[in-house]
Design a protein around this motif. Structure first.
Motif, PDB file in Angstrom:
ATOM      1  N   ALA A 297      -3.910 -41.204 -39.851  1.00  0.00           N
ATOM      2  CA  ALA A 297      -3.700 -39.757 -39.697  1.00  0.00           C
ATOM      3  C   ALA A 297      -5.021 -39.029 -39.836  1.00  0.00           C
ATOM      4  O   ALA A 297      -5.336 -38.118 -39.060  1.00  0.00           O
ATOM      5  CB  ALA A 297      -2.709 -39.274 -40.739  1.00  0.00           C
ATOM      6  N   ILE A 298      -5.825 -39.454 -40.832  1.00  0.00           N
ATOM      7  CA  ILE A 298      -7.092 -38.766 -41.052  1.00  0.00           C
ATOM      8  C   ILE A 298      -8.034 -39.012 -39.877  1.00  0.00           C
ATOM      9  O   ILE A 298      -8.782 -38.120 -39.458  1.00  0.00           O
ATOM     10  CB  ILE A 298      -7.721 -39.220 -42.381  1.00  0.00           C
ATOM     11  N   ILE A 299      -8.004 -40.222 -39.333  1.00  0.00           N
ATOM     12  CA  ILE A 299      -8.859 -40.514 -38.169  1.00  0.00           C
ATOM     13  C   ILE A 299      -8.472 -39.616 -36.994  1.00  0.00           C
ATOM     14  O   ILE A 299      -9.331 -39.050 -36.305  1.00  0.00           O
ATOM     15  CB  ILE A 299      -8.748 -41.998 -37.778  1.00  0.00           C
ATOM     16  N   LEU A 300      -7.173 -39.457 -36.770  1.00  0.00           N
ATOM     17  CA  LEU A 300      -6.727 -38.580 -35.688  1.00  0.00           C
ATOM     18  C   LEU A 300      -7.155 -37.149 -35.946  1.00  0.00           C
ATOM     19  O   LEU A 300      -7.528 -36.416 -35.019  1.00  0.00           O
ATOM     20  CB  LEU A 300      -5.212 -38.668 -35.536  1.00  0.00           C
ATOM     21  N   ALA A 301      -7.136 -36.732 -37.212  1.00  0.00           N
ATOM     22  CA  ALA A 301      -7.595 -35.385 -37.550  1.00  0.00           C
ATOM     23  C   ALA A 301      -9.067 -35.228 -37.181  1.00  0.00           C
ATOM     24  O   ALA A 301      -9.483 -34.201 -36.639  1.00  0.00           O
ATOM     25  CB  ALA A 301      -7.377 -35.137 -39.039  1.00  0.00           C
ATOM     26  N   LEU A 302      -9.859 -36.278 -37.489  1.00  0.00           N
ATOM     27  CA  LEU A 302     -11.287 -36.224 -37.142  1.00  0.00           C
ATOM     28  C   LEU A 302     -11.467 -36.085 -35.631  1.00  0.00           C
ATOM     29  O   LEU A 302     -12.271 -35.282 -35.155  1.00  0.00           O
ATOM     30  CB  LEU A 302     -12.002 -37.484 -37.621  1.00  0.00           C
ATOM     31  N   LEU A 303     -10.694 -36.872 -34.886  1.00  0.00           N
ATOM     32  CA  LEU A 303     -10.819 -36.823 -33.421  1.00  0.00           C
ATOM     33  C   LEU A 303     -10.404 -35.455 -32.894  1.00  0.00           C
ATOM     34  O   LEU A 303     -11.036 -34.901 -31.977  1.00  0.00           O
ATOM     35  CB  LEU A 303      -9.950 -37.907 -32.781  1.00  0.00           C
ATOM     36  N   THR A 304      -9.358 -34.894 -33.486  1.00  0.00           N
ATOM     37  CA  THR A 304      -8.898 -33.569 -33.058  1.00  0.00           C
ATOM     38  C   THR A 304      -9.976 -32.536 -33.328  1.00  0.00           C
ATOM     39  O   THR A 304     -10.275 -31.684 -32.485  1.00  0.00           O
ATOM     40  CB  THR A 304      -7.618 -33.184 -33.814  1.00  0.00           C
ATOM     41  N   ALA A 305     -10.570 -32.617 -34.527  1.00  0.00           N
ATOM     42  CA  ALA A 305     -11.571 -31.620 -34.907  1.00  0.00           C
ATOM     43  C   ALA A 305     -12.765 -31.646 -33.975  1.00  0.00           C
ATOM     44  O   ALA A 305     -13.408 -30.617 -33.737  1.00  0.00           O
ATOM     45  CB  ALA A 305     -12.015 -31.872 -36.348  1.00  0.00           C
ATOM     46  N   SER A 306     -13.055 -32.835 -33.396  1.00  0.00           N
ATOM     47  CA  SER A 306     -14.222 -32.898 -32.522  1.00  0.00           C
ATOM     48  C   SER A 306     -13.973 -32.186 -31.196  1.00  0.00           C
ATOM     49  O   SER A 306     -14.890 -32.014 -30.399  1.00  0.00           O
ATOM     50  CB  SER A 306     -14.611 -34.355 -32.279  1.00  0.00           C
ATOM     51  N   ARG A 307     -12.720 -31.768 -30.946  1.00  0.00           N
ATOM     52  CA  ARG A 307     -12.457 -31.033 -29.715  1.00  0.00           C
ATOM     53  C   ARG A 307     -12.397 -29.531 -29.941  1.00  0.00           C
ATOM     54  O   ARG A 307     -12.198 -28.764 -29.011  1.00  0.00           O
ATOM     55  CB  ARG A 307     -11.122 -31.481 -29.122  1.00  0.00           C
TER      56      ARG A 307
END
Lengths: 554, 114
Positions: free
Chosen positions: A82-92
């Motif tokens: 979940a945290i990894i997906l949050a990181l990926l989302t934040a990069s957009r």
């Protein structure tokens, strides 16, 4: 409903953006659906898909809302993916949004990595999570232009983990590894460098160049790098041979002419530094390089030495690779001797290879005996064969033996097997075995029968019976003596205590016999306690009565 | 000459013994002689034939030695000439002690005889 369409929209938008369609017509409903997904109630995966779809489709989104939704999801879900997906989302998201809290998650996640033996660093969730973490961390760090809090050791260990497998369980695992490789070779902060020798790390006169391939994790050559051999020292003597030598780039490979420094044959420890970009990680490597050479045999002298040294030795010189024309004889009076030198072909320096064997092969019987030739202090190899001393190795079988010299070493390019001469060995005929048997080492050995403890020798029954009678005879003597002295039982009173005492006493003696034959100490003590106390009480009474009687008499 | 004196000493000793020793003590002395002979014969067997069941030999021999010692103690304590030294121990008490000690001795002997 909502989940399916979200995912579908995500993949469709990714495909569209990949095919670079500038404008994609999207209805208002679709846009509202995507925006509605951005909330605390959707999972991190859904938020990621909708945000990615929105940004791929070029639709506006409220970055701050996304950030707060992500923070809420992280505290609710708190698992690595979940945290990894949050990181990926934040990069957009927009760079103006407050992504500081999300950025801190990188450090928290890095702390959750497991260190395996100081070599690997990965999540217990597996390779896919580790690889996705790497690509997410670097994409977010690049997006906000802040160096990720990963130390050089951690990056090296992550690279070891991610690229440890050669085949993957699933397509998603393969995708995560490819994604990590892409981020590691192309981000603003850390670029791990892979250094490997082209072919074996070995040089010789025929191949004087040490060739190194310097690439990133995607095996793309780093042409902008400068490769410097900081030091090279011999492993055995630790003496430095090279210092600060620059490699030259030729056809995408870095090479250095190591033989120009004229190293002696052996192993060398190289310390290589790769410079040229401040992003390079793991850019100091240690390398072990082998220097090989060719060996030449000089001054091979064969001689037959008389044992009592009455006749001088006759020496024959043989040149490699020819064979001596005459054969040599060694018997009880004469020894066969061989001396030679081993030198480096080009430099003439004396060598002491690991393997210098002298092999004698009996062509008729197929017997083979191998000896070791030892060098003396001046590095001159000597071998002497005394038939009297060595007859056990040869089983005293006389005949013509072909003599071979075998020279080998890891650093020799030309190992040698040279049939130097024929040697006729003569042993004393009477010691030779009738038939020649192959040495049987692996047959079952003769069985060892177990020897039980032999019972001790007992004397004959007659002797022991005689002595039993003899030992019991003094009792007879005692009875006779007592009779003569007039011992009697006239004072025997028939009071109950007397009778009880005598019965108890007899019972004690009987108990002793039963103890000898049947009982153990504990049982005996038990019975003795009973009988003994009765006997004691009765005896006490009886003796007291006797004492009173005695006092009365006196 | 010395031979004579040894013989005369021995014969005088035997005379004295026969006349002045009370009967009770002579009974005990006969018992002592019996025990000693038994022990000596056991030892002779061991010397001649060997110590095969060594534990048995030891137990038998120690039984003889122990009995001898206890009988000697009894004799000392019963002797009326020694009455002054054993005021608190009557002959009956001596005999009771003798029996008790023998019980313990025989317990050990039978345990060891094997």
């Amino acid at each position: 409903g909502k989940n399916c369409s979200c995912a579908w929209l995500f993949w469709w938008s990714v495909l569209c953006s990949a095919s670079q369609k500038a404008t994609i017509p999207v209805s208002n409903d679709t846009r509202d659906l995507l925006l509605a997904t951005v909330s605390e109630d959707s999972t991190a995966s859904q938020i990621h898909q909708s945000v990615s779809a929105l940004s791929a489709l070029g639709l506006p989104l409220a970055s701050q809302e996304v950030v707060s939704a992500l923070k809420a999801r992280i505290s609710k879900e708190d698992n690595v993916l979940a945290i990894i997906l949050a990181l990926l989302t934040a990069s957009r998201l927009s760079q103006q949004a407050e992504l500081g809290d999300i950025l801190e998650e990188i450090e928290d996640l890095a702390a959750r990595l497991d260190d395996l033996g100081g070599v690997y660093l990965q999540f217990e969730e597996g390779l896919e999570a580790t690889a996705l973490f790497v690509s997410a961390a670097y994409s977010l760090s690049d997006h906000v232009d802040m160096e990720p809090p990963l130390k050089e050791d951690q990056v090296i260990q992550l690279v070891n983990s991610i690229f440890s497998k050669k085949s993957w369980d699933s397509l998603s695992e393969a995708f995560s590894v490819a994604s990590a490789a892409a981020s590691l070779s192309n981000n603003h902060f850390h670029v791990p460098v892979i250094v490997s020798a082209q072919g074996p790390a070995a040089v010789s006169h025929s191949h004087p160049f040490l060739r190194l391939q310097v690439t990133d994790v995607l095996c793309q050559p780093l042409s902008s790098a400068s490769v410097l051999a900081e030091s090279a020292s011999a492993v055995s003597s630790k003496s430095a041979v090279l210092s600060q030598a620059l490699f030259t780039l030729r056809d995408g490979v870095f090479e250095l002419n190591f033989m120009a420094s004229q190293p002696a044959s052996g192993y060398y420890q190289f310390s290589v530094a790769i410079a040229g970009d401040s992003r390079f990680v793991a850019n100091h490597v240690e390398l072990k390089v082998k220097v090989s050479t060719r060996v030449a045999i000089n001054n091979m002298d064969l001689s037959v030495v008389d044992k009592d040294q009455s006749i001088g030795p006759k020496t024959t010189r043989v040149e490699y690779p020819t064979k001596a024309k005459a054969s040599f004889m060694a018997d009880g009076h004469q020894n066969f001797a061989m001396t030679f030198q081993l030198v480096d072909e080009t430099t003439g320096v004396e060598l002491t290879p690991h393997q210098t064997f002298v092999r004698l092969h009996n062509q008729k019987t197929g017997q083979e005996v191998v000896f070791v030739a030892e060098p003396d202090s001046k590095n001159l190899y000597k071998f002497e064969l005394d038939t009297a001393e060595r007859k056990t190795e040869f089983d005293s079988i006389s005949g013509t033996y072909a003599l071979y010299l075998m020279v080998g070493d890891a650093t020799l390019e030309n190992p040698i097997l040279w049939n130097v001469a024929d040697v006729v060995l003569k042993f004393l005929d009477e010691e030779a075995p009738g038939t020649i048997q192959a040495k049987t080492l692996y047959v079952p050995k003769p069985e060892i029968p177990h020897l039980f403890r032999e019972p001790e020798k007992k004397p004959p029954t007659a002797v022991s019976n005689t002595f039993t009678a003899l030992v019991l005879s003094p009792f007879l003597l005692l009875l006779i003596l007592w009779f003569k002295l007039g011992a009697n039982i006239s004072n025997f009173t028939l009071s109950p205590s007397t009778i009880l005492f005598h019965i108890g006493h007899a019972a004690t003696l009987g108990l002793m016999y039963v103890y000898w034959t049947h009982l153990n100490m504990f049982q005996t003590l038990k019975y003795l306690a009973i009988i003994g106390s009765l006997t004691f009480l009765a005896g006490n009474r009886m003796l007291a009565q006797k004492a009173v009687k005695r006092y009365k008499k006196i | 000459m010395s031979n004579n004196s040894v013989i005369s000493v021995i014969s005088r000793f035997l005379e004295e013994y026969a006349s002045s020793t009370p009967n009770k003590l002579k009974v005990i002395d006969a018992y002592l002689l019996y025990v000693m002979m038994t022990g000596a014969l056991q030892f002779l067997y061991c010397l001649l034939v060997g110590t095969f069941p060594f534990n048995s030999f030891l137990s038998g021999f120690i039984s003889c030695v122990g009995s001898f010692i206890l009988a000697v103690c009894l004799r000392i304590q019963i002797n009326p000439q020694n009455k002054g030294k054993f005021l608190s121990i009557s002959p009956e008490r001596a005999f009771a002690d003798f029996l008790f000690a023998h019980t313990v001795l025989h317990l050990v002997v039978i345990n060891f005889i094997g």
